[in-house]
Design a protein around this motif. Structure first.
Motif, PDB file in Angstrom:
ATOM      1  N   LEU A   1       0.824  -1.205   0.000  1.00 45.03           N
ATOM      2  CA  LEU A   1       0.000   0.000   0.000  1.00 45.03           C
ATOM      3  C   LEU A   1       0.862   1.261   0.000  1.00 45.03           C
ATOM      4  O   LEU A   1       0.593   2.201  -0.755  1.00 45.03           O
ATOM      5  N   SER A   2       1.924   1.269   0.807  1.00 46.24           N
ATOM      6  CA  SER A   2       2.790   2.449   0.835  1.00 46.24           C
ATOM      7  C   SER A   2       3.529   2.611  -0.495  1.00 46.24           C
ATOM      8  O   SER A   2       3.723   3.736  -0.964  1.00 46.24           O
TER       9      SER A   2
ATOM     10  N   LYS B   1       2.364   1.706  -3.460  1.00 48.01           N
ATOM     11  CA  LYS B   1       1.388   2.236  -4.407  1.00 48.01           C
ATOM     12  C   LYS B   1       1.171   3.725  -4.199  1.00 48.01           C
ATOM     13  O   LYS B   1       1.047   4.485  -5.166  1.00 48.01           O
ATOM     14  N   GLU B   2       1.098   4.149  -2.941  1.00 48.01           N
ATOM     15  CA  GLU B   2       0.907   5.575  -2.659  1.00 48.01           C
ATOM     16  C   GLU B   2       2.085   6.401  -3.154  1.00 48.01           C
ATOM     17  O   GLU B   2       1.902   7.478  -3.732  1.00 48.01           O
ATOM     18  N   LYS B   3       3.304   5.899  -2.946  1.00 51.78           N
ATOM     19  CA  LYS B   3       4.496   6.634  -3.397  1.00 51.78           C
ATOM     20  C   LYS B   3       4.542   6.731  -4.918  1.00 51.78           C
ATOM     21  O   LYS B   3       4.844   7.791  -5.474  1.00 51.78           O
TER      22      LYS B   3
ATOM     23  N   LYS C   1       2.006   6.532  -6.998  1.00 48.15           N
ATOM     24  CA  LYS C   1       0.919   7.404  -7.451  1.00 48.15           C
ATOM     25  C   LYS C   1       1.299   8.867  -7.258  1.00 48.15           C
ATOM     26  O   LYS C   1       1.064   9.695  -8.129  1.00 48.15           O
ATOM     27  N   LYS C   2       1.916   9.166  -6.118  1.00 47.90           N
ATOM     28  CA  LYS C   2       2.335  10.545  -5.853  1.00 47.90           C
ATOM     29  C   LYS C   2       3.375  10.994  -6.879  1.00 47.90           C
ATOM     30  O   LYS C   2       3.313  12.114  -7.392  1.00 47.90           O
TER      31      LYS C   2
END
Length: 162
Positions: A65-66, A68-70, A72-73
């Motif tokens: 999850l982390s 994917k967030e990185k 995406k950012k």
């Protein structure tokens, strides 16, 4: 001299059988207790391994999850927000030329005029032949028409005394 006294064979046989049965029962009881002890140890070990497996899965989920967030950012940072209005000239990106690019071929098609802008991000374009078609706004960029006049600036250098 020696006198033989007959024993009660029935009672001695019963005694031997009862001794054998009691010895066998105690042996089975001991084995049963040791088996139950092993079952408890194995059960506790399996529960511990299941808890460790669940913790490992939760950790892997959190790390994914982390990640994917990185990503995406980082991806969203590169997206350029463009607003298009009706009547503007735009260039259309030809994605097929991206597969087989010519050395000096431009991937951007000639300027089109925007005839309608939809709120979903779609744009209706009109070409020079008055044909209209709809494309995604991410495939467009603004077309700057006109000529660029070079500005000549004269720079003067001064000689400083040594």
């Amino acid at each position: 001299m020696y006198r033989y006294e007959p024993r009660d064979e029935k009672s001695s046989l019963e005694q031997m059988m009862s001794k054998f049965i009691s010895a066998t029962e105690t042996r089975f009881q001991n084995q049963d207790a040791s088996i139950k002890g092993l079952e408890n140890q194995i059960g506790e070990r399996l529960l511990l391994q299941l808890d460790q497996l669940e913790e490992f899965r939760n950790l892997a989920y959190d790390l994914a999850l982390s990640y994917k967030e990185k990503t995406k950012k980082a991806h969203d940072k590169r997206i350029i927000e463009r607003e298009f209005k009706e009547g503007e000239n735009v260039l259309l990106y030809n994605s097929r030329l991206g597969l087989f690019p010519g050395k000096l071929k431009s991937r951007w098609s000639s300027p089109f005029v925007i005839s309608k802008v939809y709120p979903s991000g779609a744009v209706e374009l009109q070409d020079g032949k008055d044909e209209t078609f709809t494309v995604n706004a991410q495939r467009l960029k603004h077309y700057m028409s006109g000529t660029i006049e070079p500005q000549l600036g004269i720079t003067r250098f001064q000689d400083y005394p040594n």
